[in-house]
Design an enzyme around this catalytic site. Structure first.
Site, short mmCIF file in Angstrom:
data_model
loop_
_atom_site.label_atom_id
_atom_site.label_comp_id
_atom_site.label_asym_id
_atom_site.label_seq_id
_atom_site.Cartn_x
_atom_site.Cartn_y
_atom_site.Cartn_z
N LYS A 71 0.71 -1.35 -0.03
CA LYS A 71 -0.06 0.09 0.15
C LYS A 71 0.79 1.45 -0.02
O LYS A 71 0.48 2.37 -0.34
CB LYS A 71 -0.90 0.02 0.97
C1 PLP Z 1 -4.39 -4.56 0.67
C2 PLP Z 1 -3.71 -5.89 0.75
C3 PLP Z 1 -3.99 -6.83 -0.11
C4 PLP Z 1 -5.31 -6.92 -1.29
O1 PLP Z 1 -4.89 -5.90 -2.24
P1 PLP Z 1 -6.08 -5.29 -3.13
O2 PLP Z 1 -5.61 -4.23 -3.85
O3 PLP Z 1 -7.04 -4.97 -2.24
O4 PLP Z 1 -6.70 -6.34 -4.01
C5 PLP Z 1 -3.22 -8.19 -0.27
N1 PLP Z 1 -2.23 -8.28 0.57
C6 PLP Z 1 -1.77 -7.19 1.46
C7 PLP Z 1 -0.66 -7.40 2.71
C8 PLP Z 1 -2.66 -5.88 1.50
O5 PLP Z 1 -2.32 -5.11 2.42
#
Ligand code: PLP
Length: 482
Positions: free
Chosen positions: A124
């Protein structure tokens, strides 16, 4: 570049540009914003991009989507965001200047695209860090400020806070479920002492926190008076920023632009893999996009059967890859818009069903066959699969992976035969193992390594308000501080 809504009415101004939609969430008609067309990248441009640094590549790609910020300013924002100092948590032997290095498990065949080297050790950060700098820039230009209200079950909150801390014109009010996150995740958020960051631990579950955010957003008078904004995963700028690492990963995994690549993406809200889909639509030579879910397999079910059956919160399992525990994939609407030939009427029709809690079924439509044209395949993973994959990758390659990345690796190995021979397969690494230490201990009987600069994090003083899940009380708390 102009933006449109997946449901046909993009709101005011009628043809918004990037900065018009940057600070908002949904389009006024309930749809999601997308560029009116995807820029096509020709061979010459792709050749020129191969040798660029991450920040240069980010500028080259983002300047196609952001045409209302002067080029020199956008370049400065990219340069400031994508530095080795910000993405410093690389594994030994990797070069932090690559920002998203590839760690090969099997040379040239199977690798991890490392996206978790930023401040909060989850992918993120790749988009949120850019968002922080874009927000500060746009707000300063307009002489405005914003108060971001969000709810987190773990990764989103810390990524948002580290991106917005100390930024002029931005305050963050982040609700988290009291006592429900891991000790490391709590320490990441609550140890921040910046004046513009407010942590509120709600005595309830994540859903209670989320409901308060929704209730405040629906109080239009309060929202307008206190300039309440959001940074949730439907924000277009986040998707746009994520397109960059698909290109970067391709260049790292191949020697020439005659080659192809495949990606496997651990998915929850469909934000990450949506960026991969857009990269492919722009002309990146992607042979396959492999979508991996955990036990919450609503997306896997769709790609296997053509039926999208969103679940109720009560039907969502709590798993050991918690950031993928979702019952409704908000970004999925962007993909379906492309799948149905960018017909907003059709999307509005389908989401009238979804919003009423009903499934939709594309099996008897011509679009179902088109899923192949979009190169998607999918699979799912369980707690037992996760433990087994973490163990096997550690024993075979000496590499420790987190639970979400393990879901990706499990599905990638299972579906490797779908990838044409000779095409490298990159699994997107979405978090570092230290964030999910309990499951690592269960799998390996040892603790994950803590990055040097984060040792002792859990012993720092913490700053958090514990509050009842009471919307009115939380509104008062915000009103007194803005
Ligand atoms: C947010 C997240 C995901 C999922 O990603 P999306 O964009 O919602 O599909 C997968 N793994 C981790 C560690 C995350 O923080």
């Amino acid at each position: 570049m102009k933006y449109i809504s997946t449901r046909g009415h993009a709101g005011q101004p009628a043809n918004p540009e990037f900065c018009d939609i940057l600070l908002g969430g949904l389009a006024p008609d309930g749809g999601l914003y997308l560029p009116e067309s995807y820029p096509l990248i020709g061979r010459e441009e792709l050749d020129a991009w191969r040798s660029l640094s991450y920040a240069e590549l980010a500028f080259a790609i983002l300047s196609k989507f952001i045409t209302d910020i002067p080029a020199a300013d956008l370049k400065a924002i990219c340069d400031k965001t994508y530095t080795a100092a910000v993405y410093c948590h690389v594994r030994p032997g990797d070069n932090a200047a690559d920002i998203t290095p590839v760690r090969w498990l099997e040379d040239g065949k199977l690798g991890l695209l490392e996206l978790s080297n930023g401040p909060t050790l989850a992918f993120k950060d790749m988009a949120m860090q850019l968002l922080g700098n874009l927000f500060e820039y746009v707000l300063a230009k307009r002489g405005e400020s914003i108060n971001i209200l969000g709810a987190t079950s773990g990764d989103t909150g810390s990524a948002a806070e580290y991106a917005m801390r100390g930024k002029q014109g931005v305050r963050v009010f982040m609700l988290s479920p009291h006592g429900k996150m891991s000790a490391f995740q709590r320490a990441q958020m609550y140890s921040l002492q910046d004046d513009n960051i407010f942590n509120i631990a709600v005595t309830g579950m994540f859903d209670d926190a989320q409901d308060i955010v929704k209730a405040v957003s629906n109080d239009h008078a309060f929202k307008a008076k206190h300039r309440i904004g959001a940074v949730n995963s439907i924000n277009w700028a986040r998707v746009a920023a994520q397109i960059v690492y698909y290109f970067k990963g391709y260049f790292e995994a191949t020697k020439s632009n005659d080659e192809q690549v495949a990606f496997c993406v651990p998915s929850g809200n469909f934000g990450n893999i949506c960026a991969g889909h857009i990269a492919r639509q722009m002309g990146l030579p992607v042979a396959k996009l492999i979508l991996a879910t955990n036990e919450n397999n609503v997306l896997d079910e769709f790609f296997r059967t053509g039926v999208y059956r969103p679940r109720k919160t009560a039907e969502t399992s709590v798993t050991s890859s918690p950031s993928m525990d979702i019952s409704k994939a908000s970004n999925f609407e962007r993909f379906v818009f492309d799948l149905v030939g960018r017909d907003p009427k059709k999307v509005a029709e389908l989401w009238a069903e979804v919003d009423a809690g009903r499934p939709f079924d594309l099996t008897t439509t011509p679009w179902f066959a088109r899923l192949d044209d979009f190169a998607f395949v999918s699979g799912s993973s369980s707690h037992a699969d996760r433990l087994e994959t973490i163990r096997s990758i550690y024993e075979t390659y000496g590499v420790m992976i987190d639970t979400h990345t393990a879901d990706g690796v499990k599905v990638a190995r299972e579906l490797a035969a779908e990838v044409p021979a000779g095409v490298p397969l990159l699994v997107l690494e979405t978090a570092l193992p230290v964030k999910f230490a309990e499951t690592i201990r269960e799998a390996l009987g040892r603790d994950p390594e803590v990055p040097a600069d984060l040792q002792g994090l859990e012993t720092l003083p913490q700053r958090v308000e514990v509050m009842a899940p009471d919307g009115e009380q939380i509104k008062r708390f915000i009103a007194e501080r803005v």
